[in-house]
Write a protein that holds these residues in place. Sequence first.
Motif, PDB file in Angstrom:
ATOM      1  N   GLY A 177       0.792  -1.214   0.000  1.00  0.00           N
ATOM      2  CA  GLY A 177       0.000   0.000   0.000  1.00  0.00           C
ATOM      3  C   GLY A 177       0.832   1.276   0.000  1.00  0.00           C
ATOM      4  N   TRP A 178       2.115   1.165  -0.342  1.00  0.00           N
ATOM      5  CA  TRP A 178       2.999   2.334  -0.367  1.00  0.00           C
ATOM      6  C   TRP A 178       2.773   3.126  -1.648  1.00  0.00           C
ATOM      7  N   GLN A 179       2.755   4.442  -1.522  1.00  0.00           N
ATOM      8  CA  GLN A 179       2.576   5.317  -2.682  1.00  0.00           C
ATOM      9  C   GLN A 179       3.909   5.984  -3.032  1.00  0.00           C
ATOM     10  N   PRO A 180       4.241   6.044  -4.331  1.00  0.00           N
ATOM     11  CA  PRO A 180       5.485   6.704  -4.733  1.00  0.00           C
ATOM     12  C   PRO A 180       5.467   8.187  -4.377  1.00  0.00           C
ATOM     13  N   LEU A 181       6.623   8.705  -4.012  1.00  0.00           N
ATOM     14  CA  LEU A 181       6.744  10.128  -3.717  1.00  0.00           C
ATOM     15  C   LEU A 181       6.717  10.937  -5.008  1.00  0.00           C
ATOM     16  N   GLU A 182       6.383  12.215  -4.897  1.00  0.00           N
ATOM     17  CA  GLU A 182       6.342  13.101  -6.059  1.00  0.00           C
ATOM     18  C   GLU A 182       7.720  13.278  -6.682  1.00  0.00           C
ATOM     19  N   SER A 183       8.776  13.060  -5.908  1.00  0.00           N
ATOM     20  CA  SER A 183      10.135  13.206  -6.426  1.00  0.00           C
ATOM     21  C   SER A 183      10.558  12.027  -7.302  1.00  0.00           C
ATOM     22  N   SER A 184       9.698  11.006  -7.428  1.00  0.00           N
ATOM     23  CA  SER A 184      10.008   9.860  -8.288  1.00  0.00           C
ATOM     24  C   SER A 184      10.066  10.294  -9.746  1.00  0.00           C
ATOM     25  N   THR A 185      10.889   9.596 -10.515  1.00  0.00           N
ATOM     26  CA  THR A 185      11.043   9.879 -11.944  1.00  0.00           C
ATOM     27  C   THR A 185      10.810   8.598 -12.729  1.00  0.00           C
ATOM     28  N   GLU A 186      11.047   8.640 -14.032  1.00  0.00           N
ATOM     29  CA  GLU A 186      10.909   7.448 -14.863  1.00  0.00           C
ATOM     30  C   GLU A 186      12.000   6.422 -14.552  1.00  0.00           C
ATOM     31  N   SER A 187      13.115   6.864 -13.985  1.00  0.00           N
ATOM     32  CA  SER A 187      14.225   5.942 -13.733  1.00  0.00           C
ATOM     33  C   SER A 187      14.418   5.590 -12.261  1.00  0.00           C
ATOM     34  N   VAL A 188      13.790   6.336 -11.346  1.00  0.00           N
ATOM     35  CA  VAL A 188      13.900   6.051  -9.912  1.00  0.00           C
ATOM     36  C   VAL A 188      12.548   6.290  -9.243  1.00  0.00           C
ATOM     37  N   ILE A 189      12.133   5.320  -8.431  1.00  0.00           N
ATOM     38  CA  ILE A 189      10.881   5.455  -7.683  1.00  0.00           C
ATOM     39  C   ILE A 189      11.226   5.485  -6.205  1.00  0.00           C
ATOM     40  N   PHE A 190      10.714   6.498  -5.493  1.00  0.00           N
ATOM     41  CA  PHE A 190      10.968   6.648  -4.061  1.00  0.00           C
ATOM     42  C   PHE A 190       9.703   6.359  -3.270  1.00  0.00           C
ATOM     43  N   PHE A 191       9.879   5.659  -2.145  1.00  0.00           N
ATOM     44  CA  PHE A 191       8.799   5.420  -1.199  1.00  0.00           C
ATOM     45  C   PHE A 191       9.262   5.898   0.164  1.00  0.00           C
ATOM     46  N   GLN A 192       8.394   6.606   0.882  1.00  0.00           N
ATOM     47  CA  GLN A 192       8.719   7.076   2.233  1.00  0.00           C
ATOM     48  C   GLN A 192       8.186   6.074   3.242  1.00  0.00           C
ATOM     49  N   ASN A 197       8.770   4.667   7.571  1.00  0.00           N
ATOM     50  CA  ASN A 197       8.958   5.280   8.890  1.00  0.00           C
ATOM     51  C   ASN A 197      10.426   5.623   9.115  1.00  0.00           C
ATOM     52  N   GLY A 198      10.810   6.856   8.843  1.00  0.00           N
ATOM     53  CA  GLY A 198      12.188   7.301   9.042  1.00  0.00           C
ATOM     54  C   GLY A 198      13.167   6.786   8.018  1.00  0.00           C
ATOM     55  N   LEU A 199      12.681   6.250   6.927  1.00  0.00           N
ATOM     56  CA  LEU A 199      13.539   5.634   5.917  1.00  0.00           C
ATOM     57  C   LEU A 199      12.920   5.826   4.547  1.00  0.00           C
ATOM     58  N   GLN A 200      13.759   6.017   3.532  1.00  0.00           N
ATOM     59  CA  GLN A 200      13.268   6.069   2.164  1.00  0.00           C
ATOM     60  C   GLN A 200      13.783   4.857   1.412  1.00  0.00           C
ATOM     61  N   LEU A 201      12.911   4.279   0.602  1.00  0.00           N
ATOM     62  CA  LEU A 201      13.288   3.190  -0.281  1.00  0.00           C
ATOM     63  C   LEU A 201      13.292   3.734  -1.694  1.00  0.00           C
ATOM     64  N   ALA A 202      14.389   3.513  -2.411  1.00  0.00           N
ATOM     65  CA  ALA A 202      14.492   3.934  -3.804  1.00  0.00           C
ATOM     66  C   ALA A 202      14.689   2.697  -4.669  1.00  0.00           C
ATOM     67  N   CYS A 203      13.923   2.586  -5.729  1.00  0.00           N
ATOM     68  CA  CYS A 203      14.080   1.501  -6.696  1.00  0.00           C
ATOM     69  C   CYS A 203      14.518   2.114  -8.015  1.00  0.00           C
ATOM     70  N   SER A 204      15.597   1.569  -8.579  1.00  0.00           N
ATOM     71  CA  SER A 204      16.059   2.061  -9.876  1.00  0.00           C
ATOM     72  C   SER A 204      16.337   0.878 -10.786  1.00  0.00           C
ATOM     73  N   HIS A 205      16.242   1.120 -12.076  1.00  0.00           N
ATOM     74  CA  HIS A 205      16.429   0.057 -13.060  1.00  0.00           C
ATOM     75  C   HIS A 205      17.907  -0.309 -13.171  1.00  0.00           C
ATOM     76  N   LYS A 206      18.176  -1.597 -13.100  1.00  0.00           N
ATOM     77  CA  LYS A 206      19.535  -2.099 -13.298  1.00  0.00           C
ATOM     78  C   LYS A 206      19.467  -3.284 -14.254  1.00  0.00           C
ATOM     79  N   SER A 207      20.419  -3.341 -15.161  1.00  0.00           N
ATOM     80  CA  SER A 207      20.500  -4.486 -16.057  1.00  0.00           C
ATOM     81  C   SER A 207      21.098  -5.675 -15.303  1.00  0.00           C
ATOM     82  N   ARG A 208      20.969  -6.842 -15.839  1.00  0.00           N
ATOM     83  CA  ARG A 208      21.518  -8.046 -15.213  1.00  0.00           C
ATOM     84  C   ARG A 208      23.027  -7.903 -15.022  1.00  0.00           C
ATOM     85  N   TRP A 209      23.716  -7.361 -16.012  1.00  0.00           N
ATOM     86  CA  TRP A 209      25.165  -7.172 -15.930  1.00  0.00           C
ATOM     87  C   TRP A 209      25.519  -6.219 -14.797  1.00  0.00           C
TER      88      TRP A 209
END
Length: 77
Positions: free
Chosen positions: A27-42, A44-56
């Motif tokens: 139920g986490w919503q992406p922050l407004e600062s997210s972009t096409e290449s990085v998604i941020f979730f806020q 409790n006192g921590l931010q999670l960032a997901c970014s695209h990485k190739s297998r290599w």
Amino acid sequence: MEQRITLITLGVRNLQRSKEFYQNVFGWQPLESSTESVIFFQLNGLQLACSHKSRWQMMLAWRLMARALKAFRWPTM
């Protein structure tokens, strides 16, 4: 000074799928600062960032991390 982890970054193969997973399962919503290449979730006192990485890129990151941990020589319990 107290040390804290405030940001965790995950390299993911499929950014859209990861975004849907965190939204639908937790139920986490992406922050407004997210972009096409990085998604941020806020959290409790921590931010999670997901970014695209190739297998290599992911394999290289794991190898570098393993070398760094070996060089640091973590104490055994």
